[in-house]
Design an enzyme around this catalytic site. Structure first.
Site, PDB file in Angstrom:
ATOM      1  N   CYS A  68       0.866  -1.184   0.000  1.00  0.00           N
ATOM      2  CA  CYS A  68       0.000   0.000   0.000  1.00  0.00           C
ATOM      3  C   CYS A  68       0.898   1.228   0.000  1.00  0.00           C
ATOM      4  O   CYS A  68       2.005   1.196  -0.521  1.00  0.00           O
ATOM      5  CB  CYS A  68      -0.955  -0.027   1.184  1.00  0.00           C
ATOM      6  SG  CYS A  68      -0.123  -0.025   2.801  1.00  0.00           S
ATOM      7  N   TYR A  69       0.435   2.331   0.572  1.00  0.00           N
ATOM      8  CA  TYR A  69       1.248   3.547   0.598  1.00  0.00           C
ATOM      9  C   TYR A  69       2.449   3.416   1.535  1.00  0.00           C
ATOM     10  O   TYR A  69       3.590   3.635   1.139  1.00  0.00           O
ATOM     11  CB  TYR A  69       0.405   4.750   1.046  1.00  0.00           C
ATOM     12  CG  TYR A  69      -0.618   5.206   0.045  1.00  0.00           C
ATOM     13  CD1 TYR A  69      -0.262   5.995  -1.043  1.00  0.00           C
ATOM     14  CD2 TYR A  69      -1.957   4.840   0.197  1.00  0.00           C
ATOM     15  CE1 TYR A  69      -1.213   6.414  -1.956  1.00  0.00           C
ATOM     16  CE2 TYR A  69      -2.917   5.267  -0.715  1.00  0.00           C
ATOM     17  CZ  TYR A  69      -2.540   6.048  -1.795  1.00  0.00           C
ATOM     18  OH  TYR A  69      -3.484   6.457  -2.706  1.00  0.00           O
TER      19      TYR A  69
END
Length: 257
Positions: A68-69
């Site tokens: 993810c981020y």
């Protein structure tokens, strides 16, 4: 507290994991714009609308990697896949941002090495290819000393293992080049690393009748007393008189120490 059932990968571990799991389902848990701007090759965007479909349509034997981020949401998704019975699930510590920071600080690859990587089917210095062999393993196996030096200078890991649990040091022994063995050892390789069967590089060199490699490994501090899962030592595996003599002397010294 819920027990975590998935593996958290550091950026430095990602290449080896993907190399060992070439059929992995790679999932990107960022928004559509971020995904469109850049993603890991072959990845599928994951969000709250399609994750159940992916869970139920993907064989549970298939490895799953999620990023993810920053490595937060990926943990939630990874736990869900693990809870549904997926046996090999991993996410990325630091996420996409951590990966980009690592890539930005990666030593530059010169044109010659870039050409070699491309010609041998490698996308970068770290990512493994066939049988989980990294570029460094491949160059060591082929006995290409100048490429080994270039790869080490570019940050190639000496502790990565292939599908058999062997490192670049083992592959250097296969090429029968003491200079490459010394170079990889000097870069920090574990001389006594054992593969999935419990065999070390010294055992391989002894069983393959490579006395120059046996002598080199012993000089570098390899332990002749280590035994395999079947209780065989390098001395037991010696396939030539030269190897036998070297290992007898080393074994006596090690036992007296």
């Amino acid at each position: 507290m819920t027990e975590r059932k998935f593996q958290r990968l550091a950026v430095s571990e990602l290449g080896a994991w993907l190399g060992a799991n070439p059929d992995a389902l790679i999932l990107d848990a960022r928004d559509a714009n971020a995904f469109a701007a850049g993603n890991i090759e072959t990845s599928v965007r994951l969000d709250g609308r399609n994750h159940e479909g992916l869970i139920f349509s993907t064989p549970k034997s298939r490895p799953v990697f999620i990023y993810c981020y920053r490595g937060n949401a990926s943990q939630t998704y990874a736990q869900q896949f693990a809870d549904f019975g997926f046996r090999n699930v991993a996410d990325l510590v630091g996420g996409w941002e951590g990966l980009q920071k690592a890539l930005a600080h990666r030593p530059a690859v010169d044109a010659g090495l870039a050409t070699w990587l491309n010609n041998n089917g490698f996308s970068d210095v770290q990512t493994a290819g066939t049988h989980g062999n990294t570029p460094l393993m491949h160059a060591a196996w082929k006995g290409e000393a100048s490429v080994v030096d270039a790869l080490l200078a570019a940050g190639a890991r000496v502790d990565a293992v292939n599908n058999d649990g062997n490192t670049a040091l083992w592959l250097a022994c296969v090429s029968n080049d003491p200079a490459i063995v010394q170079r990889i050892a000097s870069a920090g390789a574990d001389i006594d690393h054992a593969n999935l069967t419990g065999a070390t590089s010294l055992m391989y060199a002894a069983s393959s009748s490579k006395p120059d490699i046996v002598a080199t490994l012993l000089a570098l501090g390899a332990d002749p007393l280590i035994q395999t899962q079947d209780d065989f030592s390098a001395l037991d595996m010696a396939a030539s008189v030269e190897c036998l003599q070297l290992l007898r002397a080393a074994t006596r010294t090690a036992k007296q120490a």
